[in-house]
Scaffold this motif. Structure first.
Motif: not given
Ligand SMILES: [Zn+2]
Length: 252
Positions: A5-12, A73-80
């Motif tokens: 499910c890795f869609a590259g780094f999303v740097i928000d 689900p931890c992907a892109n969930n900053l707290g996790n």
């Protein structure tokens, strides 16, 4: 290429802020290290802090990638991500600390490799007898009487010029034996223990000649006294160092 499910780094914005502040703290700790005169203990804590802030963004990003690849689900969930990245960061920093700290510490101190024949001879004789690898010996250009030792990939003992001036030969030997006692104990702990947790604090790298009577110090003192067959020299060394400290406070 997309893995799982890795869609590259999303740097928000949040992640960017986290990375930027972590690096700023890394720079800040370096700045404090260079700018202020600190105790060896504080220096070590700052170096450790520096490593933590330095590795933290990488740990967050690799955790992010790992979560993505495994479709967690931890992907892109900053707290996790932060919660997961912290133990990795501490572990990497601790391991890195064992290699970085002794070298790093030396960079911040004017020191010369000891050419003092008396000191090197004592250390050579005793470490051979104790079946220890001969530690590297350094003299720090500092008037305060102090001595401490490191043991990581290599053992080192530091003496200040002030200590060498202050103590007579037998007293100096008692301090040397005290430090060798630390190194010997660390060596046996290193060999016996497979647990990294025991070394989770890089402060355990440091053994310092002071007057606390915690376990490590008591052991090192006992070792020096046993080898010299008297507590006279160690006692008078401590009295001299105490007197120096008191005098210094008085002058300030
Ligand atoms: Zn000590």
């Amino acid at each position: 290429m997309i893995l799982g499910c890795f869609a590259g780094f999303v740097i928000d914005a949040d992640k960017l802020l986290l990375i930027a502040s972590s690096f700023s703290f890394a720079i800040l700790t370096l700045f404090i290290l260079k700018k202020f005169r600190l105790s060896t203990k504080s220096k070590l804590s700052l170096i450790y802090g520096h490593l933590i802030f330095l590795f933290f963004p990488f740990a967050v990003l690799t955790t992010d990638a790992a979560c993505g690849i495994s479709c967690m689900p931890c992907a892109n969930n900053l707290g996790n991500l932060v919660a997961l990245a912290l133990p990795t960061t501490f572990l990497i920093s601790t391991v890195a600390g064992f290699f970085v700290i002794p070298g790093f510490y030396m960079l911040f101190n004017k020191k010369t490799e000891a050419e003092n024949i008396h000191i090197t001879r004592i250390i050579k004789n005793h470490s051979r007898r104790m079946k220890l690898n001969m530690p590297k010996v350094y003299i720090i250009d500092n008037a305060n009487p102090t001595a401490f030792s490191f043991r990581s990939f290599k053992s080192m003992i530091f003496f200040s010029a002030g200590l060498i001036d202050l103590l007579n030969k037998k007293e100096l030997e008692s301090v040397i034996l005290h430090e060798l006692g630390h190194l010997k104990r660390k060596a046996s702990i290193l060999m016996m223990s497979v647990s990294l947790l025991r070394f989770f604090s890089p402060l355990s790298l440091l053994a310092r000649f002071h007057h606390d009577s915690n376990g490590e110090e008591a052991y090192a003192d006992k070792f020096a006294i046993k080898t010299q067959k008297t507590d006279r020299h160690l006692k008078s060394a401590k009295i001299k160092i105490d007197e120096f400290e008191r005098h210094k406070k008085f002058l300030l």
